[in-house]
Every structure is written in C-alpha cells, then in structure tokens.
Design an enzyme around this catalytic site. Structure first.
Site, PDB file in Angstrom:
ATOM      1  N   HIS A 156       1.070  -0.922   0.079  1.00  0.00           N
ATOM      2  CA  HIS A 156      -0.011   0.238  -0.546  1.00  0.00           C
ATOM      3  C   HIS A 156       1.230   1.312   0.143  1.00  0.00           C
ATOM      4  CE1 HIS A 156      -2.636   2.964   1.963  1.00  0.00           C
ATOM      5  NE2 HIS A 156      -3.342   2.290   1.212  1.00  0.00           N
ATOM      6  N   ASP A 234       3.010  -4.534   8.422  1.00  0.00           N
ATOM      7  CA  ASP A 234       2.221  -4.277   7.787  1.00  0.00           C
ATOM      8  C   ASP A 234       0.739  -4.720   8.055  1.00  0.00           C
ATOM      9  OD1 ASP A 234      -0.657  -2.763   6.805  1.00  0.00           O
ATOM     10  OD2 ASP A 234       0.332  -0.953   4.686  1.00  0.00           O
ATOM     11  N   GLN A 237      -4.981  -4.672   7.040  1.00  0.00           N
ATOM     12  CA  GLN A 237      -5.870  -5.952   6.796  1.00  0.00           C
ATOM     13  C   GLN A 237      -5.720  -7.312   7.427  1.00  0.00           C
ATOM     14  OE1 GLN A 237      -7.939  -5.064   4.900  1.00  0.00           O
ATOM     15  NE2 GLN A 237      -7.191  -3.078   3.305  1.00  0.00           N
ATOM     16  N   LYS A 260     -10.443  -0.399  10.574  1.00  0.00           N
ATOM     17  CA  LYS A 260     -10.726  -2.441  10.350  1.00  0.00           C
ATOM     18  C   LYS A 260     -10.881  -3.039  10.723  1.00  0.00           C
ATOM     19  CE  LYS A 260      -6.685   0.030   5.922  1.00  0.00           C
ATOM     20  NZ  LYS A 260      -8.406   0.320   4.923  1.00  0.00           N
ATOM     21  N   CYS A 398      -4.806   3.198  -4.049  1.00  0.00           N
ATOM     22  CA  CYS A 398      -3.449   2.889  -3.185  1.00  0.00           C
ATOM     23  C   CYS A 398      -2.609   1.785  -3.164  1.00  0.00           C
ATOM     24  CB  CYS A 398      -3.625   3.474  -1.164  1.00  0.00           C
ATOM     25  SG  CYS A 398      -5.012   4.566  -1.613  1.00  0.00           S
TER      26      CYS A 398
END
Ligand code: 7TS
Length: 441
Positions: A156, A234, A237, A260, A398
């Site tokens: 991203h 990261d 998600q 999220k 993104c």
C-alpha cells in the site's frame, strides 16, 4: 481454528482453503473450527439493517473500513457521558478514570498482539502514522546512504511513500520483492537473492488489500533477522481478521488501524520490540512525551509515552479496547476461517462468469476479491453496483505500483468481514452478471 498462512501456487488438495498451508508461520495453535452463528452477529451492527437505493445494503467495502458493533458505539458514548477528561494530568476523579481506561486499552492491545509488555504498544492515528513514525524517528538514525530498504511489489502507498521520504533524506535505496503476476504471490525461494548485506530493513504487508494474498510473514521475518535486518509488518488488513502474535511473527515493528477491525477511525497501534523502541529518538515533540523541559533542551520519557506527544485520542483507545473484546468474543481463529471461506466462495462464483479477470491467489486467499470485467471500467462496475445496494470499491486502492506491475489502472474489489454471508455474495455475483448484460457483454 484457521490460521493466516498462504497456500503454495498450483498445489491443490482436498482440504478447505483455510486448512491449506505450506511454508509460512503458524499464527496460533490449530484448534477445531467452532460453530458461530454468523447471521446473529449481524444484529450487533445497526448500520447493516438499511436499504440503499431501494435494495438491502450489501456492504463489501470492509478492506477500506469495517462497520462498528453496538458494543463499540456504547463504549464511546459511555466514555463521553461519564468519564471524559484529559489523561495523565489531573488528580481529579474523571481524569483518573480516563487515564485508567486509556492505559487499560494499552494493556489490552499488548494482550491482543501477545507483546511482551504494554510498553511496546504505541497509540497512533492508524497504520499510516505507525509506519511514518518508524520511518521518521527510527529511520534516520539507522538507515544511511548506500543502505537498502526492502519492500514488496504489493505494498500500500503507506508502506512505500514513508520509505521514499526516508530514502530522499538519507540517500538509501528501495528494492522490491516481485510477485508472480496476477496470482500475486511472492516467491520465498528468491528471498535470499534480495536479502543482500546492504539491506537494513524489510517492511512488508501481511495481507494485500488488492490481491488478498496472505504472506508468510514469520518466515520472512525469521530469515531477515538472521541477517540482522530489522523488520516491519503492515497488519492493516490482518488485525481483526485472524490471530496475530508479534512474538510468533518475530517482527520488530507492526502497525494496524482500529477502523478496519470494528474500531473507530483515526486510531491505531504501532507495536515496537522493546530494544527497538529504546534506541528510537522521539517522533513528535510536545506535552506528555518529556521528562523535563528547559529553554534550550529537553529530556524524554521512555517508550511508549516518548512517542505520544499531545493529548491522545482517548475515546479511540477505549473504543479499540471494546472492539478487541468483541472480536475475541467471536474468536479470531473463527473469523479467519469464515473470511477465507467467503473469499474462496466469491472467487469460485466469479470465476464461473464470462469475461472476467480475477487477481490474487486461487487458494488460501483472504476475504477479498479484486477483478476486472472485459470492456467495463472498474468505476462503472462500482457505480452501477451501488444502484443495487452493493458497496464495492474501484480504483488503484492506494496500490499504484502494484497496478502498474499488473498492467492495469484499477480493479473493482469486494472485501468481506464476518458479518457478510454467502447469500450476499450470490446476490453480488448476480448484480455483476446484470452489469455485464447492461453493458452488452
Ligand atoms: N496498509 C494496507 C495494507 C491497507 O490496506 C491500508 C488501507 C493501509 C495500510 C492504510 O491504513 P490507514 O488506516 O492508515 O489509512 N487500505 C485501504 C483500502 O484498501 N481501501 O481504503 C483503504
């Protein structure tokens, strides 16, 4: 209980997608998948019960942000109605209550991630700020001209641009682990080729927001750490979509966003391994991060408060605490299993359509599907689907470098969470077929 490890390409077995793994790490002990009444959980989400353009809302934009259960909304309301005060300052009752609740959220986040200590938990505005914090505070002290920062082609923008800014400041270079085309898998067999002696940092996503790839991050971190390379994950998600254990992953840093995973927007967590945080200078200067201030110079508090200048988002921390309790009440292993079943089901149903290009792994995918319909722009797909009450997302998500790598400008994306159902996916596939017919395809 499902884990979040990916499957090898082209290796079909007769097990369910969630049970298929090869390489990668175990994020949790394997336990039997427990029965959860998924449709009953929908009642916890008041927003889902509405019509959009005369149709029942089908919310398939969860990778952008999830919806919030009543329990999280109640926690926010309760805090503002009963306890609101600034933290770490007053000696009055409300301030003490707010401080206790804020710090309790830190302890809860440490438990959520299996961090060794709550001092390894820094509260941020989200994944983006967490990564920027590492790039801006840790980066300039440890990255120099001639060094390399290793990323992947599926990152991203928030795990690319902060490193570009750092590279500009320091003269370092960026390198990218390649994906194998539309299937969107990294090749662990090629990792050693990229882990050269000039690499100082490996920063990679756990789950791709465009491809649905689940990366075997523990294996990558282990191999990087053996060479003294610092690692950042990261987890935007993956947090809230399955078990997440920073000790098992073995990373130095890990960032995620509350919004999220059933929490509020504008709030997130950066996990930092104790030794890494101890060597990292402050990020921003201001109130609450200092031990003492003189006219010319100041001294800093230890982590985590050294990295939290100014009045924090207190209600954000309290709401995240409620979200973590809510998710663990369902069981994150159960959520991972259900996510992957929805992802596999949608992929299979869409594969049966004519004129469709699907992205990401064929098996072991996360709960999202990116696709393109022949001759129909992704934005048109999303606009027309909205008229039937189906909330999708279209664009580059993104992930512009990834889109370039795939040779496309954009994709349409349906992303699921545990409150979604296969009946909604059936309706969504019907709507996609209607769109194809509408455009004469
Ligand atoms: N990393 C990944 C893998 C993401 O998917 C996102 C947001 C971020 C970082 C940034 O998170 P933030 O909360 O700091 O903004 N992804 C998306 C998406 O896919 N659609 O909208 C936002």
């Amino acid at each position: 209980m499902a884990d979040l490890r990916p499957n090898p390409p082209n290796k079909m077995t007769d097990r369910s997608p969630a049970e298929n793994h090869a390489g990668g790490q175990r994020l949790t002990a394997m336990l039997p998948h427990q029965a959860v009444n998924w449709s009953a959980l929908r009642q916890d989400f008041p927003i889902l019960d509405q019509q959009v353009h005369g149709h029942p809302l089908i919310y398939f934009d969860n990778a952008a942000t999830s919806q919030k259960p009543r329990m999280v909304l109640d926690a926010l309301l309760h805090y503002y109605e009963r306890d609101n005060a600034n933290v770490h300052r007053g000696i009055h009752e409300l301030s003490n209550r707010a401080t206790a609740a804020f710090e309790a959220a830190r302890v809860r986040a440490a438990k959520f991630l299996n961090a060794r200590s709550a001092d390894e938990i820094i509260f941020t505005r989200g994944t983006t700020e967490g990564i920027n914090l590492v790039a801006a505070a840790w980066g300039p002290k440890f990255i120099q001209r001639g060094d390399k920062i290793l990323l992947t082609e599926m990152e991203h923008h928030s795990n690319i641009v902060p490193w570009q800014l750092l590279a500009e400041r320091t003269g370092a270079q960026l390198a990218f682990l390649p994906i194998n085309g539309d299937r969107g898998l990294l090749d662990p067999g090629r990792l050693d080729e990229f882990l050269t002696s000039d690499v100082k940092l490996l920063a990679m996503t756990h789950i791709s927001n465009s491809l649905g790839t689940i990366n075997p991050v523990a294996e990558y971190c282990e191999r990087a750490r053996r060479r003294g390379i610092v690692t950042l994950i990261d987890a935007a998600q993956s947090a809230g979509h399955g078990p997440l254990d920073v000790q098992e992953i073995g990373c130095d840093f890990l960032a995620f966003s509350a919004h999220k995973m059933c929490g509020p927007t504008g709030f997130g967590v950066l996990y930092g391994r104790g030794e890494r945080l101890a060597e990292t200078p402050p990020y921003q200067g201001g109130g609450e991060m200092i031990l003492s201030v003189d006219f010319q110079q100041s001294t800093w508090k230890p982590a985590p408060h050294r990295f939290e200048a100014g009045t924090p988002d207190i209600s954000g921390a309290i709401a995240l605490h409620a979200a973590m309790d809510y998710l663990d009440g369902i069981g994150r292993g159960n959520i991972a299993h259900h996510d992957q079943e929805l992802g596999a089901y949608a992929f299979e149903q869409l594969s049966a359509l004519p004129g469709i290009r699907l992205f990401g792994p064929t098996m072991g995918r996360a709960g999202l599907v990116s696709f393109l319909l022949d001759g129909i722009h992704a934005h048109d797909v999303v606009t027309v689907a909205d008229r039937s009450g189906v909330a999708l997302r279209g664009g580059h998500h993104c992930n512009q470098p990834l889109m370039k790598r795939l040779g496309v400008e954009s994709t349409a994306r349906a992303s699921f969470y545990f409150y979604n159902t296969t009946a909604e996916i059936d309706r969504f596939v019907e709507v996609i077929r209607e769109i194809q017919m509408f455009f004469g395809k």
